[in-house]
Design a protein around this motif. Sequence first.
Motif, short mmCIF file in Angstrom:
data_model
loop_
_atom_site.label_atom_id
_atom_site.label_comp_id
_atom_site.label_asym_id
_atom_site.label_seq_id
_atom_site.Cartn_x
_atom_site.Cartn_y
_atom_site.Cartn_z
N UNK A 40 0.79 -1.23 0.00
CA UNK A 40 0.00 0.00 0.00
C UNK A 40 0.82 1.27 0.00
N UNK A 41 0.14 2.39 -0.30
CA UNK A 41 0.72 3.73 -0.24
C UNK A 41 -0.11 4.57 0.71
N UNK A 42 0.55 5.40 1.50
CA UNK A 42 -0.14 6.12 2.57
C UNK A 42 0.45 7.51 2.72
N UNK A 43 -0.40 8.46 3.01
CA UNK A 43 0.07 9.82 3.25
C UNK A 43 0.56 9.97 4.69
N UNK A 44 1.71 10.59 4.85
CA UNK A 44 2.22 10.94 6.17
C UNK A 44 1.92 12.42 6.40
N UNK A 45 1.15 12.72 7.43
CA UNK A 45 0.77 14.10 7.69
C UNK A 45 1.98 14.95 8.07
N UNK A 46 2.03 16.15 7.53
CA UNK A 46 3.06 17.13 7.83
C UNK A 46 2.36 18.45 8.15
N UNK A 47 2.99 19.29 8.96
CA UNK A 47 2.36 20.55 9.34
C UNK A 47 3.33 21.71 9.18
N UNK A 48 2.76 22.88 8.93
CA UNK A 48 3.52 24.12 9.00
C UNK A 48 3.63 24.48 10.47
N UNK A 49 4.80 24.26 11.03
CA UNK A 49 4.94 24.30 12.48
C UNK A 49 4.52 25.63 13.09
N UNK A 50 4.80 26.74 12.42
CA UNK A 50 4.45 28.05 12.97
C UNK A 50 2.96 28.33 12.96
N UNK A 51 2.22 27.59 12.12
CA UNK A 51 0.79 27.85 11.95
C UNK A 51 -0.10 26.79 12.56
N UNK A 52 0.50 25.80 13.19
CA UNK A 52 -0.30 24.76 13.81
C UNK A 52 -0.31 25.00 15.32
N UNK A 53 -0.29 23.94 16.10
CA UNK A 53 -0.33 24.10 17.54
C UNK A 53 0.96 24.76 18.03
N UNK A 54 0.82 25.85 18.75
CA UNK A 54 1.96 26.59 19.29
C UNK A 54 1.99 26.38 20.80
N UNK A 55 3.08 25.82 21.28
CA UNK A 55 3.21 25.49 22.69
C UNK A 55 4.01 26.57 23.39
N UNK B 96 10.35 29.09 6.44
CA UNK B 96 10.85 29.31 5.09
C UNK B 96 10.18 28.40 4.07
N UNK B 97 9.39 27.45 4.53
CA UNK B 97 8.75 26.50 3.63
C UNK B 97 9.50 25.20 3.49
N UNK B 98 10.65 25.08 4.15
CA UNK B 98 11.42 23.83 4.11
C UNK B 98 10.90 22.85 5.14
N UNK B 99 10.65 21.62 4.70
CA UNK B 99 10.26 20.55 5.62
C UNK B 99 11.49 19.78 6.04
N UNK B 100 11.59 19.50 7.33
CA UNK B 100 12.67 18.66 7.85
C UNK B 100 12.09 17.32 8.26
N UNK B 101 12.63 16.27 7.65
CA UNK B 101 12.15 14.91 7.85
C UNK B 101 13.28 14.08 8.43
N UNK C 239 12.24 20.94 -0.06
CA UNK C 239 11.86 22.32 -0.38
C UNK C 239 10.35 22.46 -0.48
N UNK C 240 9.87 23.67 -0.32
CA UNK C 240 8.44 23.93 -0.42
C UNK C 240 7.94 23.46 -1.77
N UNK C 241 6.84 22.71 -1.79
CA UNK C 241 6.29 22.17 -3.02
C UNK C 241 6.91 20.86 -3.44
#
Length: 434
Positions: A307-322, A370-375, A423-425
């Motif tokens: 199977x293929x599955x989506x792994x959720x990612x978030x814009x950290x600054x715009x999601x839950x802020x602790x 900056x739009x960069x995702x770190x995985x 990179x973003x996109x």
Amino acid sequence: MKATILNLAIAASLGSTAIAQPHRHGHQVYHQKRDNAIHEKRDVVTTYVPATVTQYMLGSQVVSPEDAQAGLDKGLYVVIGETTPSFSSPPAPAPTSTSSKEDGIFIEKVTTSSSSSSSSSSSTPPPSTTTSTTSSTPTPEPTKSSYPVSSGAKGIDADFPDGEIDCTSFPSDYGAVALDYLGMGGWSGLQYTPNFSLKDLAISFIETGTTSPAGQTGFYSYACPDGYVKSQWPSAQGSTGQSIGGLYCNSQGKLELTRGDVSKKLCEQGIPGITIKNKMGSGTSVCRTDYPGTENMVIPIDVTAGGSFQLANVASDNYYVWQGKATTLQYYVNKKGVNAEDGCRWTCASDPLGCGNWAPINIGVGQDSSGTTYLSIFPNSAVSTAKLDFDIDISGDSSIECYYHVGEGFAGGSSSGCTTGIPQGGSVTITFSE
């Protein structure tokens, strides 16, 4: 029988050297993200390696993972917190870079709560999003999951009827995915707050539910389909650092939105672009922490064979802020053959010291400003000595090689993990193979 509070403290490490974080002894311990990561300069091939070291505290005494688990199994302990670590966001390196760079790490610090005359076990066993994407963001492959979007007439895109549904009814018609295997009426986490008022700026009394609720006032958290994250949590959070998430069950026994001014839906799609592909002949499971909420690793992806599955990612600054700080998502990767119902819980029956909270591998993900995702892929060495029995490879629009191979370890020969930038996109595939 009243359970004793067992505190879960997290410290960060660079390479093999643990950097213990300060904590004060008290009734409870919670996590606090630091504003700035600790860095160490070394002349090495650049990789960005996150790692965590976990410590169990009973009052001022350190408790071994074995004793902690024995106490949990007997109902003697309740665990406080493992929170999703925050990413530092170094510039994405070139794959061939050999210059001296600063290590990007997960970093956490613990604080304590003060006990009150009415204190009880504010438990969070044990490590989410309003995001925007541009038209250049690729459409992810369809998810093939055993936890599909609700087929109800209303569906995941429908607005939730605020204050109309009974707290004893799980809202699957609005996209929430019932986790019946947890025995809590489909909810992923329950945090009862009988003394809470909507005027409160912080919540000081929290009791974590472990069975199906009967309409107690408090916050009811829930899972969303693969690639989605919950959109509801209150602005008032725990007074001593606890994260709180979900819908609110009011004194009339009705479910209320907690971020209705931001979203009237229960689930929102995360940032597309990260796909898990299982090329093995057997399935496995990947489990996200319920954050904000009880922070238990119960949000499931049942990674069935082929199977293929989506792994959720978030814009950290715009999601839950602790406490003013951006947060990220953390996943636990179980061995092959461990399905979600067994592996996406604190302790799993099939391999108590090798899955669930003791799963061998963690994945961390988050997009910076900056739009960069770190995985990241890194070992769950804080509590587990288990070894993953299949390979993990990241391919696609990644800035640097990052993988885990059985018998070899992580990219670059590291034993501590690896991190790559997207990179973003851009898009990447995380492939599981034998």
